[in-house]
Write a protein that holds these residues in place. Structure first.
Motif, short mmCIF file in Angstrom:
data_model
loop_
_atom_site.label_atom_id
_atom_site.label_comp_id
_atom_site.label_asym_id
_atom_site.label_seq_id
_atom_site.Cartn_x
_atom_site.Cartn_y
_atom_site.Cartn_z
N VAL A 162 0.86 -1.17 0.00
CA VAL A 162 0.00 0.00 0.00
C VAL A 162 0.90 1.23 0.00
O VAL A 162 1.77 1.36 0.84
N SER A 211 2.19 5.14 0.31
CA SER A 211 1.98 6.14 1.36
C SER A 211 0.85 7.10 0.99
O SER A 211 0.14 7.58 1.86
N GLU A 270 -1.86 6.24 -0.58
CA GLU A 270 -3.10 5.54 -0.24
C GLU A 270 -3.32 5.53 1.27
O GLU A 270 -4.45 5.64 1.74
N GLN A 271 -2.24 5.43 2.02
CA GLN A 271 -2.36 5.47 3.48
C GLN A 271 -2.85 6.83 3.95
O GLN A 271 -3.67 6.93 4.86
N ALA A 290 -6.29 7.56 5.84
CA ALA A 290 -6.30 8.26 7.13
C ALA A 290 -7.26 9.44 7.09
O ALA A 290 -7.99 9.68 8.06
#
Length: 90
Positions: A55, A57, A59-60, A64
């Protein structure tokens, strides 16, 4: 008088000794900084994904923001689809 001169550094006062001490600290600091910078430069950034689970960053960050309620579900899905379309399979 010769013994006194040799014992106290040929007339160097405390200011000179303090200056030499500061310069040695700066010198070793530059050496250590150079080593750290070289290690970081030669190791490179080999992290293509954050966390190593496939995944990205981006997408993270998007997930979030969705979890915090900054994005609606439609906005989240639309942006995720756009990222994957533009950049392929991260």
């Amino acid at each position: 008088m010769r013994w006194h001169t040799m014992m106290w550094g040929y007339g160097m006062g405390w200011g000179s000794w303090l200056g030499m001490t500061v310069m040695m600290i700066v010198f070793y600091g530059v050496i250590i900084f150079g080593i750290i910078a070289a290690v970081r430069a030669f190791s490179g950034t080999r992290h293509s994904t954050a966390g190593g689970h496939g995944v990205s960053s981006a997408e993270q960050i998007l997930a979030a923001r969705f979890a915090k309620g900054e994005l609606t579900e439609d906005e989240y899905r639309q942006r995720l689809a756009t990222m994957r379309e533009i950049h392929g399979s991260w």
